[in-house]
Design a protein around this motif. Sequence first.
Motif, PDB file in Angstrom:
ATOM      1  N   ARG A 135      -3.698   4.040  -6.338  1.00 53.58           N
ATOM      2  CA  ARG A 135      -2.915   5.229  -6.702  1.00 53.58           C
ATOM      3  C   ARG A 135      -2.438   5.940  -5.432  1.00 53.58           C
ATOM      4  N   PRO A 136      -1.242   6.487  -5.469  1.00 54.20           N
ATOM      5  CA  PRO A 136      -0.781   7.226  -4.294  1.00 54.20           C
ATOM      6  C   PRO A 136      -1.619   8.489  -4.098  1.00 54.20           C
ATOM      7  N   ASP A 137      -2.061   8.729  -2.860  1.00 54.66           N
ATOM      8  CA  ASP A 137      -2.856   9.925  -2.598  1.00 54.66           C
ATOM      9  C   ASP A 137      -2.391  10.692  -1.360  1.00 54.66           C
ATOM     10  N   VAL A 138      -1.482  10.118  -0.581  1.00 62.66           N
ATOM     11  CA  VAL A 138      -0.897  10.811   0.564  1.00 62.66           C
ATOM     12  C   VAL A 138       0.617  10.696   0.422  1.00 62.66           C
ATOM     13  N   ASP A 149       7.866  16.219   3.721  1.00 59.39           N
ATOM     14  CA  ASP A 149       8.875  16.735   4.644  1.00 59.39           C
ATOM     15  C   ASP A 149       9.990  15.729   4.948  1.00 59.39           C
ATOM     16  N   GLY A 150       9.895  14.475   4.409  1.00 61.77           N
ATOM     17  CA  GLY A 150      10.969  13.519   4.535  1.00 61.77           C
ATOM     18  C   GLY A 150      11.091  12.825   5.866  1.00 61.77           C
ATOM     19  N   ASP A 151      10.027  12.842   6.696  1.00 63.01           N
ATOM     20  CA  ASP A 151      10.125  12.204   8.001  1.00 63.01           C
ATOM     21  C   ASP A 151       9.732  10.735   7.995  1.00 63.01           C
ATOM     22  N   GLY A 152       9.335  10.190   6.835  1.00 62.02           N
ATOM     23  CA  GLY A 152       8.971   8.791   6.719  1.00 62.02           C
ATOM     24  C   GLY A 152       7.533   8.491   7.118  1.00 62.02           C
ATOM     25  N   ASP A 183       0.802  -1.213   0.000  1.00 67.32           N
ATOM     26  CA  ASP A 183       0.000   0.000   0.000  1.00 67.32           C
ATOM     27  C   ASP A 183       0.843   1.274   0.000  1.00 67.32           C
ATOM     28  N   ALA A 184       2.141   1.147  -0.217  1.00 68.62           N
ATOM     29  CA  ALA A 184       3.012   2.317  -0.212  1.00 68.62           C
ATOM     30  C   ALA A 184       4.100   2.156  -1.262  1.00 68.62           C
ATOM     31  N   TRP A 185       4.728   3.262  -1.610  1.00 74.10           N
ATOM     32  CA  TRP A 185       5.776   3.292  -2.625  1.00 74.10           C
ATOM     33  C   TRP A 185       7.030   3.930  -2.058  1.00 74.10           C
ATOM     34  N   ASP A 186       8.155   3.445  -2.537  1.00 81.49           N
ATOM     35  CA  ASP A 186       9.449   4.039  -2.198  1.00 81.49           C
ATOM     36  C   ASP A 186       9.960   4.716  -3.462  1.00 81.49           C
ATOM     37  N   GLN A 187       9.490   5.909  -3.730  1.00 80.24           N
ATOM     38  CA  GLN A 187       9.854   6.603  -4.956  1.00 80.24           C
ATOM     39  C   GLN A 187      11.231   7.245  -4.870  1.00 80.24           C
ATOM     40  N   ARG A 188      11.718   7.502  -3.672  1.00 71.94           N
ATOM     41  CA  ARG A 188      13.048   8.089  -3.512  1.00 71.94           C
ATOM     42  C   ARG A 188      14.145   7.036  -3.558  1.00 71.94           C
ATOM     43  N   ALA A 225       8.915   4.166   2.874  1.00 72.84           N
ATOM     44  CA  ALA A 225       7.745   4.611   2.114  1.00 72.84           C
ATOM     45  C   ALA A 225       7.706   6.134   2.073  1.00 72.84           C
ATOM     46  N   ASP A 226       7.362   6.684   0.910  1.00 75.62           N
ATOM     47  CA  ASP A 226       7.216   8.129   0.808  1.00 75.62           C
ATOM     48  C   ASP A 226       5.918   8.548   0.128  1.00 75.62           C
ATOM     49  N   SER A 227       5.084   7.583  -0.272  1.00 81.37           N
ATOM     50  CA  SER A 227       3.729   7.878  -0.739  1.00 81.37           C
ATOM     51  C   SER A 227       2.850   6.670  -0.431  1.00 81.37           C
TER      52      SER A 227
END
Length: 87
Positions: free
Chosen positions: A71-74, A78-81, A51-56, A61-63
Amino acid sequence: MRKFTMLGAAAFAGAILSTPAVAQSEGEPMPPEEQAIPEPTIDTDGDGTPDAWDQRGDGRADSWDMDGDGRPDVFDQDGDGQPDDPQ
């Protein structure tokens, strides 16, 4: 001079042969908005469904898909994970 021509031809042939063929699929092509959706990679809530993506690419997870539509919606801007509060 002929030696360079043969080397050039060999290099060109190697480049052509090493280029992968473009896969053709039958049927309707996917709409552009669906092609841009990254594959889910992380199960953050432990239910067995990603349910999450690691786009970085940093392993966190960052989305997230919070509404279950695939689809990613959140996002984590700010990079806090953690998911940022929707506003």
